[in-house]
Design a protein around this motif. Structure first.
Motif, short mmCIF file in Angstrom:
data_model
loop_
_atom_site.label_atom_id
_atom_site.label_comp_id
_atom_site.label_asym_id
_atom_site.label_seq_id
_atom_site.Cartn_x
_atom_site.Cartn_y
_atom_site.Cartn_z
N VAL A 13 0.83 -0.98 0.45
CA VAL A 13 -0.48 0.16 -0.27
C VAL A 13 0.50 1.19 -0.19
CG1 VAL A 13 -1.74 1.32 1.43
CG2 VAL A 13 -1.51 -0.98 1.33
N CYS A 59 -1.97 -5.79 -5.36
CA CYS A 59 -1.90 -4.05 -5.53
C CYS A 59 -0.82 -2.93 -4.89
CB CYS A 59 -2.29 -3.54 -3.80
SG CYS A 59 -3.11 -1.63 -4.03
N VAL A 60 0.45 -2.66 -4.78
CA VAL A 60 1.55 -2.39 -5.09
C VAL A 60 2.35 -3.30 -5.10
CG1 VAL A 60 3.66 -1.15 -4.21
CG2 VAL A 60 1.03 0.43 -4.04
N GLN A 74 2.37 -3.81 -9.09
CA GLN A 74 2.83 -3.30 -9.55
C GLN A 74 4.47 -3.36 -8.92
OE1 GLN A 74 1.72 1.07 -8.21
NE2 GLN A 74 -0.48 0.35 -8.59
N PRO A 119 -8.14 8.78 -6.93
CA PRO A 119 -8.08 8.13 -7.14
C PRO A 119 -8.61 6.47 -7.89
CG PRO A 119 -7.51 7.82 -4.98
CD PRO A 119 -7.83 9.10 -5.57
N THR A 125 -8.61 0.14 -4.64
CA THR A 125 -8.29 1.64 -4.37
C THR A 125 -6.62 1.99 -4.96
OG1 THR A 125 -7.47 3.42 -1.90
CG2 THR A 125 -7.28 0.30 -1.75
N HIS A 126 -6.59 2.72 -6.05
CA HIS A 126 -5.29 3.45 -6.52
C HIS A 126 -5.05 3.88 -7.70
CE1 HIS A 126 -5.80 1.22 -10.60
NE2 HIS A 126 -6.68 0.73 -9.64
N SER A 127 -4.17 4.52 -7.21
CA SER A 127 -3.91 5.74 -8.78
C SER A 127 -3.00 5.39 -10.24
CB SER A 127 -3.58 7.39 -8.10
OG SER A 127 -4.28 7.77 -6.96
N GLN A 172 -4.95 -6.24 -8.73
CA GLN A 172 -4.56 -4.61 -8.81
C GLN A 172 -5.41 -4.60 -7.65
OE1 GLN A 172 -2.34 -1.62 -9.33
NE2 GLN A 172 -3.72 -1.43 -7.55
#
Length: 210
Positions: free
Chosen positions: A51, A86-87, A90, A125, A152-154, A188
Motif C-alpha cells: 500500500v 496492489c503495490v 506493481q 484515485p 483503491t489506487h491511482s 491490482q
C-alpha cells in the motif's frame, strides 16, 4: 502442511491480509508473516502485499537484507507460486514512474504509471467496487468471473506484452486489473477487502499448481 510466506516489509495491510489468507486456507496452510530470508526461501508459496507509493515500497523491500534474493530464489528459481497484491503487484514491473523513475523487480516486463482517464469527470484515485473484464489465465484469476472486487489506487501496471495481462478493468479507460506469467500472478484490487469473492480467489491461489 504447506507454508505461505506473507512478506512483511513495512507496507501493506498485513493484519487484514493475514486474516484473509488464514480464512482462505481453512487449516490447509500455515500463513507466516515474515521478512526473514531463510523462511521466505523455504516457503511453498509467497504473497507480497503493498500500500502506498511504488518508490517507497521498493525502497522498503530493498532495505530488508537478503529479502529480494530470497523471494527470487523461491519464486524464480524454485518456481513457487507467487501472488502480488496492489503495490505488491506493481513491484513486479520493470520500473515505476511515480515520483520519478524507480526500478522494480522486473519479473514481468512493463511500467507502472498514473491512470489518466479520458473523461475528466472520472475521479482518481480509482476507489471502490468494480467488475473485472475478461478474467483468464491461471485459476486464481480465471475463476473470478463477474464478481466485483475492491480497488483503491491511482497508478496501474501496464505490461509490455498484453499476453501477461490476466484481467482488465474499466474506470475512465481500460487498464490491467491482474497480471500473470508462469508461476507469478498479481492483482491490482484487494482480495482481503473483496468479501467472499476475494477469499475464494485466495483459496484458489493456495491450491494453484502452476
Amino acid at each position: 502442511m504447506q507454508s505461505v510466506a506473507l512478506i512483511d516489509y513495512g507496507s501493506g495491510n498485513l493484519r487484514s491480509a493475514e486474516k484473509a489468507l488464514v480464512r482462505a486456507a481453512a487449516g490447509t496452510s500455515q500463513v507466516i508473516v515474515t521478512s526473514d530470508p531463510d523462511t521466505v526461501a523455504a516457503a511453498d508459496r509467497v504473497v507480497l502485499p503493498g500500500v502506498g507509493a511504488f518508490a517507497a515500497c521498493m525502497q522498503a523491500l530493498s532495505e530488508r537484507p537478503g529479502l529480494i534474493e530470497a523471494m527470487t530464489q523461491a519464486v524464480q528459481e524454485k518456481g513457487r507460486p507467487f501472488l502480488g497484491v496492489c503495490v505488491g503487484m506493481q513491484l513486479l514491473a520493470t520500473r515505476g514512474l511515480e515520483f520519478g523513475e524507480t526500478r522494480g523487480l522486473d519479473w514481468i516486463a512493463g511500467d507502472v504509471r498514473r491512470v489518466e482517464p479520458k473523461d475528466p469527470s472520472v475521479k482518481i484515485p480509482h476507489m471502490g467496487w468494480n467488475t473485472l473484464i475478461d478474467p483468464h489465465g491461471p485459476p486464481p484469476i480465471a475463476g473470478v468471473g463477474e464478481a466485483p472486487m475492491y480497488f483503491t489506487h491511482s497508478f496501474a501496471f501496464y505490461p509490455t506484452s498484453e499476453e501477461d495481462v490476466a484481467a482488465w478493468v474499466e474506470h475512465g479507460e481500460r487498464f490491467p486489473a491482474a497480471v500473470a506469467k508462469n508461476n507469478v500472478a498479481g492483482v491490482q484490487f484487494h482480495p482481503e477487502k473483496s468479501q467472499s469473492a476475494g477469499i475464494a480467489l485466495l483459496a484458489r491461489f493456495l491450491e494453484w499448481r502452476p
